[in-house]
Design a protein around this motif. Structure first.
Motif, PDB file in Angstrom:
ATOM      1  N   SER A  49     -49.273  -5.264  -5.078  1.00 45.25           N
ATOM      2  CA  SER A  49     -47.833  -5.645  -5.488  1.00 45.25           C
ATOM      3  C   SER A  49     -47.022  -6.077  -4.163  1.00 45.25           C
ATOM      4  N   ALA A  60     -45.822   0.975  -9.949  1.00 44.06           N
ATOM      5  CA  ALA A  60     -47.093   0.928  -9.792  1.00 44.06           C
ATOM      6  C   ALA A  60     -47.976   2.262  -9.676  1.00 44.06           C
ATOM      7  N   VAL A  68     -53.234  -1.005  -6.247  1.00 42.69           N
ATOM      8  CA  VAL A  68     -52.394  -1.887  -7.092  1.00 42.69           C
ATOM      9  C   VAL A  68     -50.917  -1.826  -6.312  1.00 42.69           C
ATOM     10  N   ALA A  69     -50.523  -0.675  -5.777  1.00 39.39           N
ATOM     11  CA  ALA A  69     -49.017  -0.857  -5.172  1.00 39.39           C
ATOM     12  C   ALA A  69     -49.308  -1.538  -3.986  1.00 39.39           C
ATOM     13  N   SER A 117     -43.260  -3.544 -14.349  1.00 38.40           N
ATOM     14  CA  SER A 117     -44.538  -2.787 -14.020  1.00 38.40           C
ATOM     15  C   SER A 117     -45.534  -3.747 -13.356  1.00 38.40           C
ATOM     16  N   ALA A 118     -46.397  -3.039 -12.559  1.00 37.32           N
ATOM     17  CA  ALA A 118     -47.292  -3.933 -11.757  1.00 37.32           C
ATOM     18  C   ALA A 118     -47.982  -4.929 -12.394  1.00 37.32           C
ATOM     19  N   ASN A 119     -48.593  -4.194 -13.579  1.00 37.24           N
ATOM     20  CA  ASN A 119     -49.244  -5.216 -14.435  1.00 37.24           C
ATOM     21  C   ASN A 119     -48.737  -6.426 -14.808  1.00 37.24           C
ATOM     22  N   VAL A 156     -41.761  -0.754  -4.260  1.00 37.18           N
ATOM     23  CA  VAL A 156     -42.914  -0.566  -4.910  1.00 37.18           C
ATOM     24  C   VAL A 156     -42.992   0.742  -5.212  1.00 37.18           C
ATOM     25  N   PRO A 192     -49.390  -0.199 -19.024  1.00 40.20           N
ATOM     26  CA  PRO A 192     -48.563   0.220 -17.756  1.00 40.20           C
ATOM     27  C   PRO A 192     -47.799   1.702 -18.128  1.00 40.20           C
TER      28      PRO A 192
END
Length: 435
Positions: free
Chosen positions: A267, A363, A263-264, A226-228, A257, A211
């Motif tokens: 999330s 993200a 990915v954002a 982190s988004a991960n 976010v 990330p």
């Protein structure tokens, strides 16, 4: 209904008269006109067989691939009307096959006696494995996590890609004869040099899972993910069922976010499902420049996600206990286009302001995990840590070691990673046969 019955006769005539442009837009080169005509004839199992000639993950790709930017944007009907809904049709026949129960397994080819090691069980690794096993090679996948699937299981949420679908697609790959060895971290459990002693060729498809953070004050506060990590805790580790499952997750009430990609959106929508009252997307450009798919942005808006556009965090503020309590941000305006072709965001002087949050999810992208490159010093990487490969064969500077997907290109789409796995499998087969 439109996808099945919109003038397909005309579509067939145009595809015969002209070269089918949709196939040009498909990274795995599915014979799209052929499978659509089989659907028109209600030969649904034949249609999925046609797709599987090129794509081992149709139920996945039918759900998460950006067809609007690939095959559908090339559709000849789209010149004057809406394009054929190719992605929806792929999803339909894939789901139809799964609903029938047992998926037909093609006959096993004669063994070549060659052994292939694949590192990573994401879209690139699974696709390469599926193609190579059908060519008669022995294929073993090494997966670092306890469950196969890569980003399909830890990254993409259940509401967008049901995990039962992913599991069935992986079961199909295993039934073809591919072995999957989970909890095997290459660079720790084994080194590349260990695999070279046992396998004729190696494919590295480990993705881009490291990330990125902004490097602003306060990113080490509690409540900052982190988004991960946030998505892995929720999707793979089932944190939403804590304490039934071991991994906890913070159920924020006001969540921000930072980022504007798929990915954002994943999330933000996950945070909403975890019980948040307010979820913000904080993005430094305008709506026009959002990199997320239009339909993902649309779904987020429908669900009540609040978009704070032309806004950039400059610091995260914490309380006396070390938990994030607010974001200090600055308003932006768009200037001239930068190297990405999008208008560059420029800070507006004296426009800083604060807004309260209790959870922040970063993200803003991810990069290459350095574990394999650090333990294989002869393997060439570029300045960002991605593997350098021959653009045609995808072989690295070390003969017999290939790489593809996000670990080469940086974070991209599932279907592009699958396309890389397919291209690499072809080159690996040719290399093995010559060897």
């Amino acid at each position: 209904h439109r996808d099945l019955h919109y003038p397909l006769r005309r579509q067939r005539q145009m595809c015969i008269r002209d070269r089918p442009k949709c196939v040009e837009g498909c990274p795995v080169e599915i014979d799209i006109p052929a499978f659509i005509m089989l659907i028109k004839e209600k030969k649904y199992i034949d249609a999925i067989k046609k797709i599987k000639e090129k794509n081992s993950l149709p139920a996945v790709c039918g759900r998460v691939c950006p067809q609007e930017d690939q095959c559908e944007v090339k559709c000849v009907l789209g010149i004057k009307n809406e394009p054929v809904g190719i992605g929806r049709l792929e999803r339909f026949v894939a789901d139809y096959e799964l609903a029938q129960g047992e998926v037909e397994i093609p006959p096993k080819p004669p063994s070549t006696g060659k052994k292939v090691a694949i590192i990573g069980s994401g879209p690139a690794g699974l696709t390469a494995a599926g193609d190579l096993i059908k060519l008669g090679h022995e294929v073993v996948i090494f997966e670092a996590l306890h469950k196969a699937g890569g980003v399909l299981v830890y990254g993409i949420p259940e509401f967008r890609l049901p995990k039962a679908i992913v599991e069935k697609e992986i079961n199909y790959i295993e039934k073809l004869g591919v072995q999957i060895r989970s909890s095997k971290v290459i660079g720790k459990t084994f080194l590349i040099e260990d695999l070279q002693k046992e396998y004729d060729v190696i494919f590295i498809g480990t993705g881009a899972g490291l990330p990125y953070f902004m490097g602003i004050p306060g990113e080490n506060l509690n409540g900052v993910y982190s988004a991960n990590e946030f998505l892995t805790r929720s999707n793979l580790m089932k944190a939403f069922k804590f304490p039934e499952f071991d991994t906890p997750i913070k159920r924020g009430k006001t969540v921000a976010v930072v980022g504007g990609g798929n990915v954002a959106m994943d999330s933000a929508r996950t945070a909403l499902r975890l019980g948040a009252d307010k979820v913000y997307i904080v993005y430094r450009r305008s709506q026009t420049e959002l990199p997320a798919r239009i339909e993902e942005t649309h779904h987020a808006e429908e669900e009540g996600i609040i978009f704070k556009l032309l806004t950039n965090p400059v610091a995260l503020l914490g309380d006396e206990n070390g938990w994030v309590k607010a974001i200090k941000a600055i308003r932006m305006e768009l200037g001239e286009p930068d190297s990405s072709g999008r208008r560059r965001p420029v800070p507006i002087q004296d426009s800083e302001y604060e807004f309260e949050v209790d959870t922040v999810i970063m993200a803003i992208g991810q990069g290459a995990n350095p574990l394999i490159s650090a333990t294989t010093p002869d393997l060439e990487v570029n300045k960002k840590g991605y593997f350098v490969v021959d653009p045609e064969t995808q072989m690295t500077n070390i003969p017999g070691i290939f790489a593809g997907g996000d670990i080469v290109t940086g974070a991209a789409t599932v279907i592009l990673a699958a396309g890389a796995g397919k291209n690499a499998a072809k080159a690996m087969h040719e290399y093995l046969m010559k060897k």
